[in-house]
Motif scaffolding. Structure first.
Motif, PDB file in Angstrom:
ATOM      1  N   MET A   1      55.976  -9.300  -5.758  1.00 12.04           N
ATOM      2  CA  MET A   1      55.858  -7.901  -6.086  1.00 12.04           C
ATOM      3  C   MET A   1      56.639  -7.092  -5.049  1.00 12.04           C
ATOM      4  SD  MET A   1      52.393  -5.641  -6.445  1.00 12.04           S
ATOM      5  CE  MET A   1      51.660  -7.007  -7.277  1.00 12.04           C
ATOM      6  N   ARG A   2      57.574  -6.292  -5.547  1.00  9.25           N
ATOM      7  CA  ARG A   2      58.403  -5.467  -4.668  1.00  9.25           C
ATOM      8  C   ARG A   2      58.233  -4.013  -5.077  1.00  9.25           C
ATOM      9  NH1 ARG A   2      60.532 -10.285  -5.881  1.00  9.25           N
ATOM     10  NH2 ARG A   2      61.167 -11.557  -4.114  1.00  9.25           N
ATOM     11  N   LEU A   3      57.694  -3.226  -4.145  1.00  7.11           N
ATOM     12  CA  LEU A   3      57.299  -1.858  -4.458  1.00  7.11           C
ATOM     13  C   LEU A   3      57.870  -0.859  -3.470  1.00  7.11           C
ATOM     14  CD1 LEU A   3      53.463  -2.488  -4.862  1.00  7.11           C
ATOM     15  CD2 LEU A   3      55.163  -2.420  -6.686  1.00  7.11           C
ATOM     16  N   ILE A   4      58.053   0.363  -3.962  1.00  5.38           N
ATOM     17  CA  ILE A   4      58.335   1.511  -3.106  1.00  5.38           C
ATOM     18  C   ILE A   4      57.229   2.516  -3.382  1.00  5.38           C
ATOM     19  CG2 ILE A   4      59.866   3.474  -2.669  1.00  5.38           C
ATOM     20  CD1 ILE A   4      62.224   1.695  -3.439  1.00  5.38           C
ATOM     21  N   LEU A   5      56.656   3.071  -2.312  1.00  5.97           N
ATOM     22  CA  LEU A   5      55.665   4.126  -2.435  1.00  5.97           C
ATOM     23  C   LEU A   5      56.330   5.430  -2.035  1.00  5.97           C
ATOM     24  CD1 LEU A   5      52.502   2.445  -0.856  1.00  5.97           C
ATOM     25  CD2 LEU A   5      53.379   2.284  -3.193  1.00  5.97           C
ATOM     26  N   LEU A   6      56.326   6.411  -2.949  1.00  9.68           N
ATOM     27  CA  LEU A   6      56.951   7.708  -2.705  1.00  9.68           C
ATOM     28  C   LEU A   6      55.919   8.813  -2.778  1.00  9.68           C
ATOM     29  CD1 LEU A   6      60.198   7.742  -4.911  1.00  9.68           C
ATOM     30  CD2 LEU A   6      60.039   7.398  -2.446  1.00  9.68           C
ATOM     31  N   GLY A   7      56.108   9.806  -1.973  1.00 10.13           N
ATOM     32  CA  GLY A   7      55.238  10.970  -2.006  1.00 10.13           C
ATOM     33  C   GLY A   7      55.297  11.674  -0.671  1.00 10.13           C
ATOM     34  N   PRO A   8      54.826  12.913  -0.645  1.00  7.88           N
ATOM     35  CA  PRO A   8      54.882  13.677   0.600  1.00  7.88           C
ATOM     36  C   PRO A   8      53.944  13.116   1.653  1.00  7.88           C
ATOM     37  CG  PRO A   8      53.653  14.884  -1.057  1.00  7.88           C
ATOM     38  CD  PRO A   8      54.209  13.674  -1.730  1.00  7.88           C
ATOM     39  N   PRO A   9      54.123  13.540   2.908  1.00  8.69           N
ATOM     40  CA  PRO A   9      53.205  13.118   3.954  1.00  8.69           C
ATOM     41  C   PRO A   9      51.779  13.502   3.582  1.00  8.69           C
ATOM     42  CG  PRO A   9      54.667  14.872   4.737  1.00  8.69           C
ATOM     43  CD  PRO A   9      55.120  14.510   3.369  1.00  8.69           C
ATOM     44  N   GLU A  22      46.547  -6.296   1.854  1.00  8.89           N
ATOM     45  CA  GLU A  22      45.387  -7.187   1.870  1.00  8.89           C
ATOM     46  C   GLU A  22      45.190  -7.896   0.537  1.00  8.89           C
ATOM     47  OE1 GLU A  22      42.071  -4.809   3.211  1.00  8.89           O
ATOM     48  OE2 GLU A  22      43.193  -4.186   4.992  1.00  8.89           O
ATOM     49  N   LYS A  23      45.379  -7.182  -0.538  1.00 14.58           N
ATOM     50  CA  LYS A  23      45.138  -7.745  -1.872  1.00 14.58           C
ATOM     51  C   LYS A  23      46.196  -8.765  -2.287  1.00 14.58           C
ATOM     52  CE  LYS A  23      44.174  -6.640  -6.627  1.00 14.58           C
ATOM     53  NZ  LYS A  23      43.573  -5.733  -7.533  1.00 14.58           N
ATOM     54  N   HIS A  24      47.463  -8.480  -1.979  1.00 12.62           N
ATOM     55  CA  HIS A  24      48.551  -9.314  -2.482  1.00 12.62           C
ATOM     56  C   HIS A  24      49.223 -10.193  -1.424  1.00 12.62           C
ATOM     57  CE1 HIS A  24      48.324  -7.422  -6.416  1.00 12.62           C
ATOM     58  NE2 HIS A  24      48.238  -6.260  -5.805  1.00 12.62           N
ATOM     59  N   GLY A  25      48.873  -9.997  -0.164  1.00 12.14           N
ATOM     60  CA  GLY A  25      49.450 -10.825   0.888  1.00 12.14           C
ATOM     61  C   GLY A  25      50.943 -10.632   1.082  1.00 12.14           C
ATOM     62  N   LYS A  79      57.926 -13.346  -1.169  1.00 14.34           N
ATOM     63  CA  LYS A  79      57.211 -13.150  -2.438  1.00 14.34           C
ATOM     64  C   LYS A  79      56.961 -11.666  -2.728  1.00 14.34           C
ATOM     65  CE  LYS A  79      52.545 -14.025  -0.730  1.00 14.34           C
ATOM     66  NZ  LYS A  79      51.288 -14.659  -1.024  1.00 14.34           N
ATOM     67  N   GLY A  80      57.448 -10.799  -1.855  1.00 17.87           N
ATOM     68  CA  GLY A  80      57.349  -9.375  -2.116  1.00 17.87           C
ATOM     69  C   GLY A  80      57.195  -8.554  -0.862  1.00 17.87           C
ATOM     70  N   PHE A  81      57.243  -7.234  -1.054  1.00 18.33           N
ATOM     71  CA  PHE A  81      57.114  -6.294   0.057  1.00 18.33           C
ATOM     72  C   PHE A  81      56.803  -4.915  -0.487  1.00 18.33           C
ATOM     73  CE2 PHE A  81      61.624  -6.882  -0.956  1.00 18.33           C
ATOM     74  CZ  PHE A  81      61.986  -5.600  -1.317  1.00 18.33           C
ATOM     75  N   ILE A  82      56.328  -4.067   0.403  1.00 18.29           N
ATOM     76  CA  ILE A  82      56.035  -2.675   0.077  1.00 18.29           C
ATOM     77  C   ILE A  82      56.843  -1.811   1.034  1.00 18.29           C
ATOM     78  CG2 ILE A  82      54.261  -0.888  -0.053  1.00 18.29           C
ATOM     79  CD1 ILE A  82      52.234  -3.339  -0.143  1.00 18.29           C
TER      80      ILE A  82
END
Length: 194
Positions: A1-9, A22-25, A79-82
């Motif tokens: 799983m490869r994710l980007i989290l976007l949003g203001p501070p 924690e959930k996906h390691g 296997k993925g990153f955030i």
């Protein structure tokens, strides 16, 4: 799983990123942490970054992308990153897109935290007051004036990143003002469909 989290501070990206770790390691990749690690390890890109910082300059997008490139090649990111807080600009998003394409890596989703900015300012002021009441030092960026400047910077630079990924069909919007548990459930639901 490869994710980007976007949003203001203050939107809750860091809180949700930790839960996903924690959930996906899979690791949460912070450009600041990666930069410090590259400098400490004296990697080739770390040495270049150190020279720029020693000269009192900001590290270029090219160096940041190099650090991201090195980091996603490490075994724990296979296997993925955030990515949380990166990319910050349209130029960084374009460079990241090219980097991932060259590595034949596809993003699974870009999660955009939609928030009410005035409510966020209230949230930050409340957090600062609670921290102070406990006798703990208040974070510099928990000052409402500093926080407003960070929001202005976000609108000026980072807000252009979401349309870039929206055009690629990757953006999934969530209500960042909902309770933490609800946001977590919404993210899990979105990821199951991604």
């Amino acid at each position: 799983m490869r994710l980007i989290l976007l949003g203001p501070p203050g939107a809750g990206k860091g809180t949700q990123a930790q839960r996903l770790v924690e959930k996906h390691g899979i690791p949460q990749l912070s450009t600041g942490d990666m930069l410090r690690a590259a400098v400490a390890a004296q990697t080739e890109i770390g040495k270049r970054a150190q020279a720029v910082m020693d000269a009192g300059q900001l590290v270029s997008d090219e160096i940041v992308i190099g650090i991201v490139s090195d980091r996603i090649d490490e075994p724990d990111a296979r296997k993925g990153f955030i990515l949380d807080g990166f990319p910050r600009t349209l130029a960084q998003a374009e460079a990241l897109d090219a980097l991932l394409a060259a590595k034949n890596i596809k993003l699974d989703a870009v999660i955009e935290f939609v928030v009410d900015e005035e409510a966020l300012i209230g949230r930050i002021a409340k957090r600062a007051a609670e921290t102070e009441a406990r006798g703990l030092p208040v974070r510099k960026d928990d000052n409402p004036d500093v926080f407003r400047r960070r929001l202005d910077e976000f609108r000026a630079q980072t807000a252009a990143v979401a349309p870039f990924y929206r055009a690629r069909g990757l953006v999934r919007k969530i209500d960042g003002m909902a309770p933490i548990e609800h946001v977590a459930e919404e993210i899990d639901s979105l990821l199951e469909k991604a």
